[in-house]
Design a protein around this motif. Sequence first.
Motif, short mmCIF file in Angstrom:
data_model
loop_
_atom_site.label_atom_id
_atom_site.label_comp_id
_atom_site.label_asym_id
_atom_site.label_seq_id
_atom_site.Cartn_x
_atom_site.Cartn_y
_atom_site.Cartn_z
N ARG A 200 0.83 -1.22 0.00
CA ARG A 200 0.00 0.00 0.00
C ARG A 200 0.87 1.27 0.00
O ARG A 200 0.60 2.23 -0.72
CB ARG A 200 -0.91 -0.02 1.23
CG ARG A 200 -1.97 1.09 1.24
CD ARG A 200 -2.81 0.99 2.50
NE ARG A 200 -2.05 1.36 3.68
CZ ARG A 200 -1.82 2.63 4.06
NH1 ARG A 200 -2.31 3.64 3.37
NH2 ARG A 200 -1.12 2.88 5.15
N GLN A 201 1.94 1.23 0.85
CA GLN A 201 2.84 2.38 0.90
C GLN A 201 3.54 2.59 -0.44
O GLN A 201 3.71 3.72 -0.90
CB GLN A 201 3.88 2.19 2.02
CG GLN A 201 3.34 2.32 3.41
CD GLN A 201 2.85 3.74 3.70
OE1 GLN A 201 3.30 4.69 3.09
NE2 GLN A 201 1.88 3.86 4.61
N ARG B 294 4.13 5.51 -5.32
CA ARG B 294 4.05 5.58 -6.79
C ARG B 294 3.06 6.65 -7.23
O ARG B 294 3.33 7.46 -8.13
CB ARG B 294 3.65 4.22 -7.35
CG ARG B 294 3.60 4.15 -8.88
CD ARG B 294 3.06 2.82 -9.34
NE ARG B 294 1.67 2.65 -8.95
CZ ARG B 294 0.64 3.21 -9.58
NH1 ARG B 294 0.83 4.02 -10.61
NH2 ARG B 294 -0.60 3.01 -9.17
N ARG B 295 1.89 6.66 -6.54
CA ARG B 295 0.88 7.66 -6.89
C ARG B 295 1.38 9.09 -6.59
O ARG B 295 1.10 10.03 -7.34
CB ARG B 295 -0.40 7.40 -6.11
CG ARG B 295 -1.13 6.12 -6.57
CD ARG B 295 -2.40 5.93 -5.77
NE ARG B 295 -3.09 4.69 -6.16
CZ ARG B 295 -4.23 4.26 -5.61
NH1 ARG B 295 -4.77 4.98 -4.61
NH2 ARG B 295 -4.80 3.15 -6.03
N ALA B 296 2.14 9.22 -5.47
CA ALA B 296 2.69 10.54 -5.12
C ALA B 296 3.68 11.00 -6.18
O ALA B 296 3.68 12.17 -6.58
CB ALA B 296 3.37 10.48 -3.74
N LYS C 20 4.92 14.31 -10.71
CA LYS C 20 5.27 14.43 -12.12
C LYS C 20 4.17 15.15 -12.90
O LYS C 20 4.43 16.02 -13.74
CB LYS C 20 5.52 13.04 -12.70
CG LYS C 20 6.05 13.07 -14.12
CD LYS C 20 6.39 11.66 -14.58
CE LYS C 20 6.95 11.69 -16.02
NZ LYS C 20 7.28 10.33 -16.49
N ALA C 21 2.91 14.74 -12.59
CA ALA C 21 1.77 15.38 -13.26
C ALA C 21 1.71 16.87 -12.91
O ALA C 21 1.43 17.71 -13.77
CB ALA C 21 0.47 14.68 -12.87
#
Length: 302
Positions: free
Chosen positions: A67-68, A73-75, A80-81
């Motif tokens: 989960r971390q 990865r999402r962070a 990046k986005a």
Amino acid sequence: MISGAIHVGVIIFLIAGVNFDEKPKHITPAPSAPAVQAIVIDQKKVDERVARIKQQREDEARKEKARQDELDRRAREATKARELEQKKIKQLEAQRKQKEIETKRANDAAKAAQLKQKQEREKAAKAESLRKQKEHEKKLAEQAAAKAAQKRKAEEAAAKKAEQERKRKAEEERKRKAAAQAKAQQEREMAEAMAAEQTALSKTRNKQVLSEVGKYQAMIQATIQRYIVFDSSMQGKSCRVFLRLARDGFVTASQTLDGDQVVCRAAKAAINKVGKLPMSAEPDVYEKLKEINLIVSPEIGH
């Protein structure tokens, strides 16, 4: 440490499962061998329970890590986005500014074009006005030309007459200059002849010239001293003076060089009063006397 915590937890769980409200039943002691077996069986269950809990904790830890990792990865993707979005915003801002510049340039160009058109219209109007003015001036000039032609003829006639008069005067001036040059040439030739003669006689007359110079120098000195207003303070004192004389003895320049100031002032006043000093008519003598230095020493009785 994890194993110890699990054991403690199981023991607490087992204790919590005991019903303390029930009255203790009389337990008949069993033979010693079966009691040992029961304890072994309970420990095995505890170990199995501990193993399941440990496995559960490890599964939960793996899930938490996953989960971390997913959150990380999402962070990263979000960062990046966000960076891409900021870059895009900067590009859009740059494009906006560039568009503003282009719009301003277009507006400036339009204003310049309008101004140029206005200036060209004004220039055309001015040119038309100038053309009309020149047309009018041309007519006036043509009218004046006829009058000028008549005036020019009269002026040409007058100029021709003036030119003839100028040529006549120029010829007279040329003749006058030629005569003057001829006379000057004759005088130069005579002077050269006289100089040659004087050169030939200079050796024999040198003593005579020097004697004449000394005589006239003494006469000049005596004349100056005669005009000095004597004062007793001048007795025994002198002043050296410079004189420049013309051929007739006229003093053209004088200067006191050194000596007693009182005597020098008196000598200067006497020279100005005399004005003209004795001078020989002999050119050789004059050449030696035209610029001289004299010692003026006033005495009683002069």
